[in-house]
Design a protein around this motif. Structure first.
Motif, PDB file in Angstrom:
ATOM      1  N   ASN A 130       0.819  -1.211   0.000  1.00 54.77           N
ATOM      2  CA  ASN A 130       0.000   0.000   0.000  1.00 54.77           C
ATOM      3  C   ASN A 130       0.855   1.264   0.000  1.00 54.77           C
ATOM      4  O   ASN A 130       0.507   2.268  -0.633  1.00 54.77           O
ATOM      5  CB  ASN A 130      -0.938   0.001   1.201  1.00 54.77           C
ATOM      6  CG  ASN A 130      -2.038  -1.041   1.088  1.00 54.77           C
ATOM      7  OD1 ASN A 130      -2.515  -1.336  -0.003  1.00 54.77           O
ATOM      8  ND2 ASN A 130      -2.433  -1.620   2.206  1.00 54.77           N
ATOM      9  N   ILE A 131       1.995   1.212   0.689  1.00 54.76           N
ATOM     10  CA  ILE A 131       2.920   2.346   0.677  1.00 54.76           C
ATOM     11  C   ILE A 131       3.456   2.568  -0.738  1.00 54.76           C
ATOM     12  O   ILE A 131       3.559   3.709  -1.219  1.00 54.76           O
ATOM     13  CB  ILE A 131       4.092   2.111   1.660  1.00 54.76           C
ATOM     14  CG1 ILE A 131       3.597   2.152   3.105  1.00 54.76           C
ATOM     15  CG2 ILE A 131       5.195   3.137   1.444  1.00 54.76           C
ATOM     16  CD1 ILE A 131       3.096   3.495   3.552  1.00 54.76           C
ATOM     17  N   VAL A 132       3.786   1.471  -1.414  1.00 51.69           N
ATOM     18  CA  VAL A 132       4.266   1.575  -2.797  1.00 51.69           C
ATOM     19  C   VAL A 132       3.203   2.215  -3.684  1.00 51.69           C
ATOM     20  O   VAL A 132       3.512   3.052  -4.549  1.00 51.69           O
ATOM     21  CB  VAL A 132       4.659   0.183  -3.331  1.00 51.69           C
ATOM     22  CG1 VAL A 132       4.918   0.234  -4.838  1.00 51.69           C
ATOM     23  CG2 VAL A 132       5.904  -0.332  -2.612  1.00 51.69           C
ATOM     24  N   ALA A 133       1.920   1.830  -3.468  1.00 57.74           N
ATOM     25  CA  ALA A 133       0.826   2.402  -4.263  1.00 57.74           C
ATOM     26  C   ALA A 133       0.731   3.915  -4.037  1.00 57.74           C
ATOM     27  O   ALA A 133       0.519   4.692  -4.987  1.00 57.74           O
ATOM     28  CB  ALA A 133      -0.492   1.725  -3.898  1.00 57.74           C
ATOM     29  N   ILE A 134       0.897   4.351  -2.790  1.00 56.56           N
ATOM     30  CA  ILE A 134       0.839   5.780  -2.483  1.00 56.56           C
ATOM     31  C   ILE A 134       1.991   6.525  -3.153  1.00 56.56           C
ATOM     32  O   ILE A 134       1.807   7.598  -3.758  1.00 56.56           O
ATOM     33  CB  ILE A 134       0.863   5.996  -0.959  1.00 56.56           C
ATOM     34  CG1 ILE A 134      -0.427   5.450  -0.330  1.00 56.56           C
ATOM     35  CG2 ILE A 134       1.021   7.479  -0.622  1.00 56.56           C
ATOM     36  CD1 ILE A 134      -0.414   5.432   1.184  1.00 56.56           C
ATOM     37  N   VAL A 135       3.191   5.950  -3.042  1.00 58.82           N
ATOM     38  CA  VAL A 135       4.361   6.576  -3.662  1.00 58.82           C
ATOM     39  C   VAL A 135       4.194   6.633  -5.180  1.00 58.82           C
ATOM     40  O   VAL A 135       4.507   7.646  -5.823  1.00 58.82           O
ATOM     41  CB  VAL A 135       5.647   5.817  -3.284  1.00 58.82           C
ATOM     42  CG1 VAL A 135       6.841   6.354  -4.070  1.00 58.82           C
ATOM     43  CG2 VAL A 135       5.903   5.933  -1.784  1.00 58.82           C
ATOM     44  N   PHE A 136       3.688   5.544  -5.757  1.00 55.86           N
ATOM     45  CA  PHE A 136       3.468   5.509  -7.205  1.00 55.86           C
ATOM     46  C   PHE A 136       2.479   6.603  -7.620  1.00 55.86           C
ATOM     47  O   PHE A 136       2.679   7.305  -8.629  1.00 55.86           O
ATOM     48  CB  PHE A 136       2.949   4.138  -7.635  1.00 55.86           C
ATOM     49  CG  PHE A 136       2.619   4.036  -9.090  1.00 55.86           C
ATOM     50  CD1 PHE A 136       3.623   3.930 -10.046  1.00 55.86           C
ATOM     51  CD2 PHE A 136       1.290   4.064  -9.525  1.00 55.86           C
ATOM     52  CE1 PHE A 136       3.311   3.845 -11.397  1.00 55.86           C
ATOM     53  CE2 PHE A 136       0.973   3.980 -10.864  1.00 55.86           C
ATOM     54  CZ  PHE A 136       1.993   3.877 -11.809  1.00 55.86           C
ATOM     55  N   GLY A 137       1.411   6.760  -6.828  1.00 58.79           N
ATOM     56  CA  GLY A 137       0.434   7.813  -7.135  1.00 58.79           C
ATOM     57  C   GLY A 137       1.061   9.190  -7.093  1.00 58.79           C
ATOM     58  O   GLY A 137       0.769  10.040  -7.948  1.00 58.79           O
TER      59      GLY A 137
ATOM     60  N   LEU B  79      -5.731  12.617 -11.890  1.00 54.57           N
ATOM     61  CA  LEU B  79      -6.791  11.845 -11.246  1.00 54.57           C
ATOM     62  C   LEU B  79      -6.361  10.409 -10.980  1.00 54.57           C
ATOM     63  O   LEU B  79      -6.698   9.823  -9.946  1.00 54.57           O
ATOM     64  CB  LEU B  79      -8.057  11.879 -12.101  1.00 54.57           C
ATOM     65  CG  LEU B  79      -8.742  13.255 -12.225  1.00 54.57           C
ATOM     66  CD1 LEU B  79      -9.966  13.154 -13.127  1.00 54.57           C
ATOM     67  CD2 LEU B  79      -9.135  13.776 -10.850  1.00 54.57           C
ATOM     68  N   THR B  80      -5.611   9.831 -11.908  1.00 51.38           N
ATOM     69  CA  THR B  80      -5.120   8.453 -11.720  1.00 51.38           C
ATOM     70  C   THR B  80      -4.189   8.384 -10.506  1.00 51.38           C
ATOM     71  O   THR B  80      -4.285   7.477  -9.670  1.00 51.38           O
ATOM     72  CB  THR B  80      -4.375   7.964 -12.965  1.00 51.38           C
ATOM     73  OG1 THR B  80      -5.265   8.018 -14.085  1.00 51.38           O
ATOM     74  CG2 THR B  80      -3.882   6.542 -12.778  1.00 51.38           C
ATOM     75  N   GLY B  81      -3.284   9.355 -10.427  1.00 52.43           N
ATOM     76  CA  GLY B  81      -2.372   9.394  -9.292  1.00 52.43           C
ATOM     77  C   GLY B  81      -3.107   9.559  -7.978  1.00 52.43           C
ATOM     78  O   GLY B  81      -2.789   8.891  -6.974  1.00 52.43           O
TER      79      GLY B  81
END
Length: 239
Positions: free
Chosen positions: A13-20, A31-33
């Motif tokens: 989930n942290i990776v998803a936040i950083v990716f966003g 919007l995707t981010g």
């Protein structure tokens, strides 16, 4: 906070936040981010909620009082204010009390426990909280029980296994006059290893230690040594 599988989910989930955040900063897909960031945050909050104990404790004080120099009679009390993490949590369990013949007279707030059972070599005691009480605002609980002939040797130990999220843990041993303390130490057992902690405070016949943010599932031990009961005290108990 989490076991290994939950840690992996947390890091994902942290990776998803950083990716966003990277998508927002280095592309036109705002919007995707934001969707990645919001989803990651919501999933982490839900994970924390699911892994949270049913109850939390701000302060827990466990006191062992030995009443005579022979170590034959002792009382242990555990005082705490519990706060339910949900309004529907109305049953509280005291867990991980080793099953030994010397323990008797279990009381919770002066009354017999609603349920007393043995499992895997431990006692587990249940108290049902009155439905009209708002346990989310805090509820005082005191567990007590007696020992017979449990501390007759030259060493003894007071232990506590952290079963609920706890902010402060206070362990106290009160020994009788006439039999001095020779040494004392504090240590923690967790995940198969033992770690020494800061020495306890010894004042006269009282030994105490305080642990801040104890590890959930860990066992904290206050160990002491004292000499053999003297001949004078043994003769005195005969009269």
């Amino acid at each position: 906070m989490f076991d290994r599988p939950n840690q992996l989910i947390f890091y994902a989930n942290i990776v998803a936040i950083v990716f966003g955040a990277v998508v927002i900063l280095f592309s036109d897909f705002f919007l995707t981010g934001m969707a990645f960031i919001i989803c990651g945050i919501l999933l982490i909050l839900e994970q924390i909620k699911q892994n949270k104990s049913a109850f939390s404790i701000l302060d827990l004080t466990k006191t062992l009082t030995i009443h005579d120099t022979s170590g034959s009679n002792a009382t242990q009390t555990q005082k705490q204010v519990i706060t339910a993490c949900h309004v529907d949590n109305k049953v509280y369990w005291f867990k991980n009390i080793p099953v030994v013949d010397s323990i008797s007279n279990f009381k919770i707030n002066g009354e017999a426990p609603d349920v007393l059972k043995q499992e895997n070599g431990d006692y587990h005691l249940c108290v049902k909280i009155p439905t009209e009480l708002k346990v989310t605002n805090g509820f005082d609980l005191t567990l007590s029980y007696d020992y017979q002939n449990a501390f007759t040797k030259t060493e003894g130990m007071l232990t506590h296994v952290v079963s609920d999220d706890t902010r402060h843990l206070h362990l106290i041993v009160e020994l009788p006059k006439g039999r001095s303390i020779t040494s004392a130490r504090v240590f923690c057992r967790h995940n198969g290893s033992e770690e020494g902690l800061l020495p306890p405070v010894v004042t006269g016949q009282k030994i105490e230690t305080e642990i801040t943010d104890p590890i959930l599932g860990a066992e904290y031990c206050l160990h002491w040594n004292w000499p053999e009961d003297g001949i004078k005290q043994k003769i005195g108990r005969l009269f």
